[in-house]
Design a protein around this motif. Structure first.
Motif, PDB file in Angstrom:
ATOM      1  N   UNK A 143      29.328  26.527   9.021  1.00 41.77           N
ATOM      2  CA  UNK A 143      27.895  26.813   9.045  1.00 41.77           C
ATOM      3  C   UNK A 143      27.339  26.955   7.630  1.00 41.77           C
ATOM      4  N   UNK A 144      28.137  27.513   6.727  1.00 46.79           N
ATOM      5  CA  UNK A 144      27.700  27.620   5.341  1.00 46.79           C
ATOM      6  C   UNK A 144      27.508  26.248   4.717  1.00 46.79           C
TER       7      UNK A 144
ATOM      8  N   UNK B  32      27.044  20.596  -6.237  1.00 50.07           N
ATOM      9  CA  UNK B  32      26.102  21.433  -5.499  1.00 50.07           C
ATOM     10  C   UNK B  32      26.795  22.742  -5.149  1.00 50.07           C
ATOM     11  N   UNK B  33      26.490  23.788  -5.890  1.00 48.82           N
ATOM     12  CA  UNK B  33      27.140  25.076  -5.669  1.00 48.82           C
ATOM     13  C   UNK B  33      26.609  25.806  -4.450  1.00 48.82           C
ATOM     14  N   UNK B  34      25.372  25.502  -4.069  1.00 44.66           N
ATOM     15  CA  UNK B  34      24.793  26.198  -2.930  1.00 44.66           C
ATOM     16  C   UNK B  34      23.415  25.671  -2.599  1.00 44.66           C
TER      17      UNK B  34
ATOM     18  N   UNK C  60      30.270  22.546  -4.013  1.00 42.59           N
ATOM     19  CA  UNK C  60      31.087  22.795  -5.197  1.00 42.59           C
ATOM     20  C   UNK C  60      31.521  24.251  -5.271  1.00 42.59           C
ATOM     21  N   UNK C  61      32.826  24.445  -5.393  1.00 44.28           N
ATOM     22  CA  UNK C  61      33.372  25.793  -5.527  1.00 44.28           C
ATOM     23  C   UNK C  61      33.559  26.104  -6.998  1.00 44.28           C
ATOM     24  N   UNK C  62      32.820  27.093  -7.474  1.00 42.45           N
ATOM     25  CA  UNK C  62      32.961  27.562  -8.841  1.00 42.45           C
ATOM     26  C   UNK C  62      34.251  28.370  -8.929  1.00 42.45           C
ATOM     27  N   UNK C  63      34.836  28.421 -10.131  1.00 45.60           N
ATOM     28  CA  UNK C  63      36.085  29.150 -10.372  1.00 45.60           C
ATOM     29  C   UNK C  63      36.220  30.408  -9.516  1.00 45.60           C
TER      30      UNK C  63
ATOM     31  N   UNK D  53      20.026  29.593   0.457  1.00 47.99           N
ATOM     32  CA  UNK D  53      20.448  30.991   0.400  1.00 47.99           C
ATOM     33  C   UNK D  53      21.945  31.204   0.480  1.00 47.99           C
ATOM     34  N   UNK D  54      22.726  30.104   0.492  1.00 53.52           N
ATOM     35  CA  UNK D  54      24.178  30.187   0.651  1.00 53.52           C
ATOM     36  C   UNK D  54      24.879  29.633  -0.587  1.00 53.52           C
ATOM     37  N   UNK D  55      25.884  30.353  -1.066  1.00 57.97           N
ATOM     38  CA  UNK D  55      26.798  29.855  -2.094  1.00 57.97           C
ATOM     39  C   UNK D  55      28.144  29.578  -1.430  1.00 57.97           C
ATOM     40  N   UNK D  56      28.761  28.438  -1.763  1.00 58.54           N
ATOM     41  CA  UNK D  56      30.077  28.144  -1.199  1.00 58.54           C
ATOM     42  C   UNK D  56      31.080  29.225  -1.589  1.00 58.54           C
ATOM     43  N   UNK D  57      30.947  29.790  -2.784  1.00 58.17           N
ATOM     44  CA  UNK D  57      31.867  30.852  -3.208  1.00 58.17           C
ATOM     45  C   UNK D  57      31.794  32.080  -2.312  1.00 58.17           C
TER      46      UNK D  57
END
Length: 391
Positions: free
Chosen positions: A83-84, A68-70, A103-106, A73-77
């Motif tokens: 809060x994110x 789950x990358x985001x 999930x953190x993308x490269x 409206x929020x991306x972990x990157x």
């Protein structure tokens, strides 16, 4: 003087219950202190138990999403803080996900460090639905980079390995996607020994190489068919290894864009057990939001007609939730509903070795469940016996 502890009991009645193995009718799901106490007859309920009438509904195990990358409206990157992570988890709870791996993308070494620190804080804060982290990269193959920024892809060095090994015991579950092109079998063995689930992905490796990494401890394959060497008649590739090796689990994106339904059906029929294929969303920040696009590593991602793409048309994650994915494999592929549900709950729990806590509605496991209508529309999502979303 000893402090007393009040046991909080509640029962969900009237629903048709799927415990992850079989269906139960005319029963009640009994919850005590956030865990499953059992599935019992209505007449076996004790007086004074709080009841929830779910007549005509389906009660199923909560969905577990390992990629789950985001969301919301929020991306972990872009946002590595509690809060994110809370926003991402809450967005996916709207669609039945009760446990997930943000999930953190490269990205850079520093961004990864911040994401790990945020994950540790999220666990300490008890963020509902937070299971741990999935680090997708940066140790991937440029040849199979997909939407990952090639400028950030690099080999795993000693500093990387030390930073990852320092996570031992920090989370309930931890996954890393890596490619043999930029990691060694010794690194995979060390990560596995420290509690990581190592997933092979974004790689052009051949069958023999994947087998060697599986022998070293790699346990899963990331988004089957996508960003990997295909099944060929002379070189089985990563896809062939994933289907042939009974000890390799594999995630799959069930949106109809990443993998053709025919190929999905073939893979499901061909997969050697006991390990299974499970659903992942690979969802981006768009889930639970009205975003029409966003940026990833400075590049614009476009949202249109259920797809997310870079300007050149490369798929960039998915715009789908877990409930829609379950519907897809059930209705489009014709899988029995119970098997579609297992792909979203029991099998990812097995892949992460958390089956003694999650993935099924059995005594002693976490009371993570979803109430749905007979037509598979959301009613409510429950984590640890508490309602976190109601439609």
């Amino acid at each position: 003087m000893t402090a007393t502890h009040a046991i909080i009991r509640k029962a969900v009645t009237g629903a048709r219950i799927f415990d992850g193995q079989t269906w139960h009718a005319g029963k009640a799901l009994l919850v005590e202190d956030g865990t499953i106490a059992g599935i019992v007859g209505i007449n076996d309920l004790l007086d004074g138990v709080e009841t929830l009438d779910a007549s005509g509904q389906l009660l199923v195990p909560g969905f577990i999403d390992l990629q789950v990358n985001g969301g919301g409206g929020v991306m972990l990157n872009d946002r590595q803080d509690v809060d994110g992570i809370r926003t991402i988890c809450a967005a996916h709870a709207q669609f039945g996900t009760t446990a997930l791996l943000p999930t953190l993308i490269t990205d850079t070494f520093d961004i990864r460090a911040k994401a790990i620190a945020a994950g540790i804080e999220a666990k300490a804060a008890g963020v509902p639905g937070f299971l741990g982290l999935h680090l997708e990269g940066p140790h991937l193959s440029i040849a199979r980079k997909g939407a990952h920024d090639p400028a950030l892809i690099r080999p795993m060095d000693a500093a990387d390995l030390d930073a990852l090994l320092a996570c031992k015991g920090a989370f309930d579950a931890m996954m890393i996607t890596a490619a043999p092109e930029n990691t060694t079998v010794e690194q995979v063995a060390s990560l596995t020994a420290s509690g990581f689930v190592v997933s092979i992905g974004h790689t052009d490796s051949g069958y023999a190489t994947v087998v060697a990494y599986a022998d070293a401890g790699a346990r899963t394959v990331t988004h089957l068919f996508n960003a990997m060497s295909p099944l060929g008649h002379r070189e089985p590739g990563v896809v062939g290894a994933a289907l042939d090796r009974g000890d390799l689990f594999a995630g799959i994106i069930a949106d109809g864009f990443h993998v053709d339904p025919v190929s999905m059906g073939i893979a499901l029929r061909a997969k050697a057990g006991p390990s299974r294929i499970f659903i992942v969303t690979d969802a981006m920040s768009t889930i639970g939001s009205d975003q029409t696009g966003f940026t990833l590593n400075g590049r614009e991602i476009f949202r249109k007609d259920g797809r997310l793409t870079l300007a050149d048309g490369t798929l960039a994650g998915a715009d789908i939730d877990m409930l829609s994915s379950v519907r897809f494999v059930h209705e489009r592929l014709g899988l029995p509903l119970d098997e579609a549900l297992r792909m979203a709950s029991a099998y990812p729990a097995d892949a992460m070795r958390i089956e003694e806590r999650k993935g099924r509605l059995l005594p002693g496991l976490d009371a993570d469940f979803v109430l749905m209508s007979q037509s598979l529309d959301m009613v409510s999502t429950w984590i640890g016996g508490a309602c976190v979303f109601e439609a």
